[in-house]
Scaffold this active site. Structure first.
Site, short mmCIF file in Angstrom:
data_model
loop_
_atom_site.label_atom_id
_atom_site.label_comp_id
_atom_site.label_asym_id
_atom_site.label_seq_id
_atom_site.Cartn_x
_atom_site.Cartn_y
_atom_site.Cartn_z
N GLY A 54 0.82 -1.20 0.00
CA GLY A 54 0.00 0.00 0.00
C GLY A 54 0.86 1.25 0.00
O GLY A 54 1.99 1.24 0.48
N GLY A 56 1.48 5.33 1.23
CA GLY A 56 1.36 5.97 2.53
C GLY A 56 2.49 5.62 3.47
O GLY A 56 2.51 6.08 4.62
N HIS A 57 3.44 4.80 2.98
CA HIS A 57 4.59 4.41 3.80
C HIS A 57 5.89 5.00 3.26
O HIS A 57 6.97 4.52 3.60
CB HIS A 57 4.73 2.88 3.82
CG HIS A 57 3.51 2.15 4.25
ND1 HIS A 57 2.93 2.35 5.48
CD2 HIS A 57 2.73 1.22 3.61
CE1 HIS A 57 1.86 1.56 5.59
NE2 HIS A 57 1.72 0.87 4.46
N ASP A 110 -1.42 -8.68 0.51
CA ASP A 110 -0.13 -8.68 -0.20
C ASP A 110 0.33 -10.09 -0.51
O ASP A 110 0.80 -10.39 -1.61
CB ASP A 110 0.94 -7.97 0.65
CG ASP A 110 0.64 -6.50 0.87
OD1 ASP A 110 -0.33 -6.20 1.59
OD2 ASP A 110 1.38 -5.65 0.34
N HIS A 219 -0.50 0.56 9.67
CA HIS A 219 -1.76 1.07 9.12
C HIS A 219 -2.66 1.54 10.23
O HIS A 219 -3.87 1.67 10.05
CB HIS A 219 -2.47 -0.01 8.32
CG HIS A 219 -1.58 -0.74 7.38
ND1 HIS A 219 -0.97 -1.92 7.71
CD2 HIS A 219 -1.16 -0.42 6.14
CE1 HIS A 219 -0.22 -2.31 6.69
NE2 HIS A 219 -0.31 -1.42 5.73
#
Lengths: 333, 333
Positions: A54, A56-57, A110, A219
């Site tokens: 995802g 955002g990291h 994932d 998350h």
């Protein structure tokens, strides 16, 4: 929601466009398909290495594409796994005839999607090996995983195995080193504040003004416990002790230590945590032989940090020190 | 106050201790006197370069000490100028017989204290030259300054003149290049949120949930105007236009562009701003020849960003590209 964004649905693609504009000497970016590829891929005779997850990291994973680290990264929506088609396209783009390693953080989505991509790539005649990172000692199972979550070790592993792959070692050796680094690494994180996924528009969770979450996931998924605020020294102890115990680190050993910011914590605070970590490990006669302090695997604007320790041997030190040239990590060139 | 700290009065010293623990290959740190010095200083025959200012802007300045950039940095209390004794000690520590350049951000306290330190150093027989950065186009005078504030250009200037100094160019040439970079650079910043100075324990200012501050200073001092939240594209336009106009940038010119995070803004948002900046400058036929995207001159955990543009010539490109090895910037080695 206070963010430097345009439409929430454009966050990932516009972020990738910015990365490409800033780093076109290092990477190609398929913005439509959300894939970042090393500019000179595929490198003939080199095992390719891809990862993804995802968004955002950041800088993980796109910021780690380049010489000495990843050959490609697949970016999903914020906090959402990429799809098999992305992973397959990345695998094809980086296969230089020597196969491709998939580095997968242990989240159910994932893992399933990378498995499917590996099957599709195999049908294409591309040899694929996989390693699943699962270094988070906070919880045994979590909201999004069976088994431990994959977190900070992923960054350090990508650097170390990227160094080996650059020597054109066979895929089997690259995969074996990846497995070793994962086996020798553990992490734990904490949050002072939540973060807000752009498409959701409100904080993922609520924390009182005097509360923090110990063992948080990247998350915002729940950790071990919600407790009253404590000092940096106490927090560092809460994170370090489970990591040291789980790794069974002993006096005389040496580690690679990362103090990682979750995205909203200033660097001066990360150095305060590193100072505390250095004292704790020093008291146990464990040597920090290599280190990294900064924002490497983040959770948007979450305030907080994580600590990762990897037990080092000479092989790992050698490939940690090897040259790397990516947007997020660079040395030796 | 949610921070990873111990006692507020220990923040700076513990942060410096962490820096030293992480980067002892690069720096020496006098924690008592709050001075970071390049490990091999003084370098014989090289003009020394020092800077300094209040803490809370990390990695600036201590994170820029090392080969190819600063020889020393003085850390004040958070958002507070260091004192002349620190600057004098740093000047003595880095003088290799060829004099020392003081790089001073234009804040009244910093300017007065560096002036006093320069006089004391001169009495010691050390040649001192000074450059005062004043690149912030947001306001002409401010809470802490007569004239424009010194902000983002300081980072880029330290890198470029550090590259020249490494060639053992005379102090006068190093100072002249510093003046040129300052003359050719402009910045403007904005904030989505305030920050909290540890010793104060509460936010420096208040911003409504739907407000932002355009033209903010790096200590939270007021900017040009407080306005309603806008998109990243609109914000980037609000910051870029005054910078381009003040620099009188024209089609065909090339710039070094920095999109800098204030400390609490995630990297993906900075890349979105860089994408917008790249489009705006592209539309004016101004080329981004070099760039930097990340947290380089911060305001603790403030969310927001600043944009800095420096008009480039071949000399500046040459020394920007030259090797640097510091905690905060590293390439070419």
């Amino acid at each position: 929601m206070k963010k430097l964004i345009n439409r929430p649905e454009d966050v990932v693609k516009e972020g990738l466009a910015g990365m490409l504009a800033a780093h076109s000497d290092l990477i190609r970016v398929d913005i439509e398909q959300q894939i970042v590829v090393r500019r000179d891929a595929p490198v003939r005779g080199k095992a390719g290495i891809i990862s993804g997850g995802g968004s955002g990291h950041e800088p993980m994973h796109g910021g780690f594409v380049g010489l000495g680290m990843l050959d490609a990264a697949c970016a999903g929506a914020v906090f959402t796994s990429p799809v098999p088609d992305q992973m397959l396209a990345a695998t094809r783009a980086v296969d230089g005839g020597s196969g491709v390693l998939h580095i997968i953080k242990n989240y159910t989505g994932d893992v399933l999607n990378f498995e499917m991509a590996a099957e599709l790539a195999a049908a294409d005649g591309i040899e694929v090996a996989s390693v699943v990172t699962n270094d988070d000692v906070a919880v045994q199972n979590s909201l999004y995983t069976a088994g431990r979550r994959g977190v900070g070790v992923t960054v350090l592993l990508e650097k170390i195995v990227g160094g080996l792959a650059e020597t054109k070692a066979p895929l089997s050796a690259v995969a074996a080193l990846a497995q070793k680094v994962n086996n020798q690494g553990r992490s734990m994180g904490m949050a002072l504040t939540s973060c807000t996924v752009p498409a959701a528009g409100k904080p993922t969770f609520e924390l009182g003004e005097d509360e923090m979450e110990i063992g948080i996931g990247i998350h915002g998924e729940p950790g071990r416990r919600r407790v009253k605020l404590a000092s940096a020294a106490e927090i560092t102890e809460m994170l370090t002790t489970p990591v040291v115990e789980d790794l069974e680190l002993k006096a005389g050993e040496q580690v690679l230590a990362m103090v990682n910011g979750m995205g909203g914590t200033p660097l001066i605070e990360l150095y305060i945590v590193f100072d505390a970590l250095n004292r704790i490990l020093g008291g146990k006669n464990i040597t920090i032989a290599r280190s990294l302090v900064g924002n490497y695997i983040t959770s948007l604007e979450m305030a907080g940090c994580s600590i990762t320790l990897v037990r080092l041997d000479d092989e790992m030190i050698k490939y940690w020190d090897a040259p790397v040239h990516t947007a997020g990590l660079r040395w030796g060139m």
